[in-house]
Design a protein around this motif. Structure first.
Motif, short mmCIF file in Angstrom:
data_model
loop_
_atom_site.label_atom_id
_atom_site.label_comp_id
_atom_site.label_asym_id
_atom_site.label_seq_id
_atom_site.Cartn_x
_atom_site.Cartn_y
_atom_site.Cartn_z
N HIS A 71 -8.16 5.46 -4.91
CA HIS A 71 -7.05 6.38 -5.12
C HIS A 71 -7.49 7.42 -6.15
O HIS A 71 -7.41 7.19 -7.35
CB HIS A 71 -5.86 5.57 -5.63
CG HIS A 71 -4.60 6.37 -5.66
ND1 HIS A 71 -3.37 5.81 -5.75
CD2 HIS A 71 -4.39 7.68 -5.59
CE1 HIS A 71 -2.45 6.75 -5.75
NE2 HIS A 71 -3.05 7.89 -5.67
N HIS A 126 -6.88 10.82 -1.41
CA HIS A 126 -7.50 9.52 -1.63
C HIS A 126 -7.68 8.81 -0.29
O HIS A 126 -7.14 9.22 0.73
CB HIS A 126 -6.69 8.68 -2.60
CG HIS A 126 -5.42 8.13 -2.06
ND1 HIS A 126 -4.25 8.82 -2.10
CD2 HIS A 126 -5.15 6.96 -1.47
CE1 HIS A 126 -3.30 8.10 -1.55
NE2 HIS A 126 -3.82 6.96 -1.15
N PHE A 181 2.21 2.05 -3.36
CA PHE A 181 1.23 2.64 -4.28
C PHE A 181 1.01 4.12 -3.99
O PHE A 181 0.64 4.88 -4.86
CB PHE A 181 -0.10 1.91 -4.17
CG PHE A 181 -0.07 0.56 -4.80
CD1 PHE A 181 0.93 0.20 -5.67
CD2 PHE A 181 -1.06 -0.35 -4.52
CE1 PHE A 181 0.97 -1.05 -6.26
CE2 PHE A 181 -1.05 -1.61 -5.11
CZ PHE A 181 -0.03 -1.96 -5.96
N ILE A 220 0.84 -1.20 0.00
CA ILE A 220 0.00 0.00 0.00
C ILE A 220 0.87 1.25 0.00
O ILE A 220 0.61 2.20 -0.74
CB ILE A 220 -0.95 -0.01 1.22
CG1 ILE A 220 -1.96 -1.14 1.05
CG2 ILE A 220 -1.67 1.32 1.36
CD1 ILE A 220 -2.78 -1.41 2.28
N GLN A 251 -6.75 -1.65 -5.93
CA GLN A 251 -6.57 -0.21 -6.00
C GLN A 251 -7.30 0.33 -7.23
O GLN A 251 -7.02 -0.09 -8.36
CB GLN A 251 -5.08 0.15 -6.10
CG GLN A 251 -4.85 1.65 -6.21
CD GLN A 251 -3.39 2.02 -6.36
OE1 GLN A 251 -2.54 1.15 -6.44
NE2 GLN A 251 -3.11 3.29 -6.42
N LEU A 302 -8.11 0.44 -2.10
CA LEU A 302 -7.56 1.78 -2.14
C LEU A 302 -8.35 2.58 -3.17
O LEU A 302 -8.31 2.27 -4.36
CB LEU A 302 -6.09 1.77 -2.56
CG LEU A 302 -5.06 1.27 -1.57
CD1 LEU A 302 -5.06 -0.23 -1.50
CD2 LEU A 302 -3.68 1.75 -1.96
#
Lengths: 191, 314
Positions: free
Chosen positions: B179, B191, A101, A98, B127, B177
Motif C-alpha cells: 500500500h 497501490h 484497508f 482488504i 499490509q 497489500l
C-alpha cells in the motif's frame, strides 16, 4: 409492536413510498422513508418479521437506547447515504478486510464526524445498537486515527483510564514494546 | 472479554468525565473495541497495550493477529543526490546503476525484524504501508522508484521465507497489500494487492518482479488510464485478473489493484502483467482510454480534482 409516545415532533420526508415511524429514548417520533429506515439492520429485521405491514397504521418502532439529539445526527447521515450509496453485495471476510484497508473516510463523512469525540462515541454506540455497520466502522476509524496521535499517558488521561500495571509490570511491557518506537537506519548510515 | 474501558476511573478534564460516564453507563461492547483496535496500525497496537491491563488483554486477541499492518519508512537512498529527472529511459538507467545500496540492506533488516515481531502463524493479511522518508523534503522520481523497489523487494523476501528469523512465521499469509499510501502531505499513491496463496507450492520469486512502475508519480495519470483500460478489456490479460478493491472507490485518486494470479515465468510476467511505465510513456494511450479518463475526472469531486492537480505537479 409496541406503540411509543406519538405526541412529539415528527419529521416529514418528501420522498413518496412507505413511511416508517420510530421513536427515540425520549419518545420523540420520527417518520422515515423506508429506504432510510432499512439502512439499520435492526429496523430492517423488525420490518421483515412483521411482514412490512406497519406502514399503513400508527405503529411506532421504539428505539429505546437512542437519544433524540444523537438520532437527529444519525438521521442526517442515513438520509445522505440512502441517496448516495449503492447496494453492495456481501463480501467474504478477507475481501472485507482488504476493502476496509483501502477505504478512506470520505470527505462528507469526515465533515459529519468532525464533532466532539464524546459525540462520535455516542453516535458509534447508537450505530451499533441500530446495526448500521458502515457508520459504526467510520466512527471506529475516526477514533483509531485519534488514538494513533496520542501518547499512552494522554490516552489514559483523555479516557480516564487507571494505570493498573505495577511499576515492574509497566517497565517490563515498556521493554517489550520499545522496538515499536525505534528509529530506522538513516539515509547515508551503514547501520 | 471484559470491556476494556468499563472500569475507568473518573478523569480530571471535562471531556474525559463525559467519556468515562458514557463508557460506564453504556458498557462499550467489546466488538467495538476490537473494531477500533483493528483500525490501528500494528506497532501502535503494541504501544497501546501499555495503557491498561484490559487494553493489553484486548490487544493480544488472536483475532487481531490475523491482520498485520505495518508502516514502513522507505528510504530512497543510494542514488545520486543531484539526479534530476530528464527522461524515463534515464530513470531506468539510473536505477540499474544504483544496484543494491547498502542502506537498503540495513533498512530491510530493520523492517524484517519489526515484521518478525508482528507476524504470527495466524496472520493471513499483511499490509505494508509505505510512508515517505520524512527527512527528505524533495524526493525526485528516481528516489521514489527506488523506495518502491525496496518495498516490493521486502515483500518478496517475506514470501521467500529464506530469511531465517521469518522461516515459517508468515506461512499463512494469503494477501500482501503493498500500500503505497501516505506521502508527507497526505496525498495518496497507487497501490497493489498481491494474492499468492494459490501457488503456495511454487517459490514466489519464480514469477514476480517488483512492481516499481506504479510509483512513478509523473506518469501515474497514464498508468491509471492503463488500468482503466484493463477493466474495459479484461480478455486482453487472460493470465492476470485485475479488479478494483473496493469496487466503488471513495476516491479515484487511489486506484487499488488486486493481482489475483501471476504468470509463471519472469518473461511472461514482464510481458503480460507488469506494464512498464517507462515503456508506456513512449506511446499515447488509446483514445478510448483517454475518453474514459476524461469521464472519470469529470465525475470527481472538486476536492479530488485538486488532489490530482497536486499529484501531477509533485
Amino acid at each position: 409492536m409496541s406503540t411509543a409516545a406519538s405526541s412529539s415532533t415528527s419529521e416529514t420526508i418528501a420522498e413518496p413510498g412507505l413511511k416508517i415511524k420510530v421513536s427515540t429514548k425520549e419518545g420523540e417520533v420520527f417518520e422515515l422513508d423506508e429506504k432510510v429506515a432499512k439502512m439499520s439492520q435492526v429496523i430492517r429485521g423488525i420490518l421483515e418479521d412483521l411482514g412490512e405491514q406497519n406502514g399503513g397504521d400508527d405503529s411506532v418502532l421504539p428505539l429505546t437506547q437512542v437519544e433524540t439529539r444523537i438520532f437527529r445526527k444519525i438521521l442526517v447521515w442515513l438520509k445522505y447515504h440512502a441517496g448516495h450509496d449503492k447496494e453492495e453485495a456481501p463480501k467474504a471476510e478477507e475481501d472485507e478486510i482488504i476493502a476496509r484497508f483501502c477505504e478512506e473516510i470520505p470527505e462528507w463523512d469526515q465533515k459529519f464526524l468532525n464533532v466532539d469525540q464524546a459525540v462520535i462515541l455516542e453516535i458509534m454506540l447508537a450505530a451499533d445498537y441500530l446495526d448500521i455497520k458502515k457508520l459504526r466502522g467510520l466512527c471506529c476509524k475516526t477514533v483509531a486515527n485519534i488514538l494513533k496521535t496520542k501518547t499512552v499517558e494522554q490516552i489514559r488521561e483523555m479516557y480516564g483510564i487507571e494505570n493498573d500495571f505495577t511499576p515492574e509490570e509497566e517497565e517490563e511491557i515498556r521493554k517489550q514494546t520499545a522496538w515499536c518506537e525505534d528509529e530506522p537506519p538513516r539515509q547515508g548510515s551503514n547501520h | 472479554m471484559e470491556t476494556p474501558l468499563a472500569q475507568n476511573s473518573l478523569p480530571d478534564n471535562h471531556l474525559g468525565r463525559h467519556l468515562a460516564r458514557l463508557f460506564s453507563l453504556s458498557d462499550l461492547p467489546e466488538e467495538i473495541m476490537y473494531e477500533i483496535f483493528f483500525e490501528v496500525e500494528s506497532t501502535h497496537q503494541r504501544r497501546l497495550s501499555r495503557v491498561s491491563k484490559s487494553w493489553q488483554k484486548a490487544l493480544s486477541s488472536t483475532r487481531l493477529q490475523k491482520v498485520v499492518r505495518l508502516d514502513i519508512l522507505a528510504s530512497p537512498a543510494g542514488v545520486h543526490a543531484e539526479f534530476e529527472f530528464t527522461s524515463f529511459p534515464d530513470v531506468r538507467e539510473q536505477m540499474r546503476e544504483a544496484g543494491e545500496p547498502s542502506v537498503f540492506y540495513y533498512h530491510a533488516i530493520y523492517e524484517l525484524n519489526r515484521l518478525y515481531k508482528l507476524l504470527t502463524v495466524r496472520t493471513t493479511v499483511l499490509q505494508l504501508n509505505w510512508k515517505e522518508w520524512p527527512h527528505i523534503k524533495d524526493c525526485n522520481i528516481l528516489d521514489v522508484a527506488l523506495a518502491w523497489s525496496f518495498h516490493t523487494t521486502l515483500a518478496r523476501i517475506i514470501k521467500r521465507k529464506t530469511f531465517p528469523p521469518l522461516a515459517g512465521v508468515g506461512v499463512n499469509v494469503r494477501h500482501i497489500l503493498l500500500h503505497n499510501a501516505w506521502a508527507l502531505d497526505g496525498v495518496h499513491n497507487l497501490h497493489t494487492v498481491t494474492k499468492t496463496r494459490e501457488r503456495a507450492n511454487v517459490p514466489w520469486t519464480d514469477y514476480t518482479r517488483p512492481i516499481r512502475t506504479l510509483v512513478l508519480r509523473q506518469c501515474r495519470f497514464a498508468v491509471a488510464g492503463r488500468f482503466v483500460s484493463f477493466f474495459a478489456q479484461p480478455g486482453k490479460y487472460q493470465d492476470c485478473q485485475f479488479r478494483l478493491v473496493p469496487a466503488e472507490c471513495s476516491s479515484w485518486v487511489r486506484i487499488p489493484l488486486l493481482i489475483l494470479d501471476f504468470t509463471t515465468t519472469e518473461e511472461e510476467t514482464n510481458e503480460r502483467t507488469l506494464v512498464s511505465a517507462v515503456d508506456l510513456h513512449y506511446e499515447r494511450p488509446p483514445d478510448t482510454v483517454l475518453e474514459t479518463l476524461a469521464a472519470k475526472v469529470e465525475a470527481l469531486s472538486e476536492a479530488a480534482k485538486e488532489r490530482w492537480r497536486m499529484e501531477l505537479i509533485r
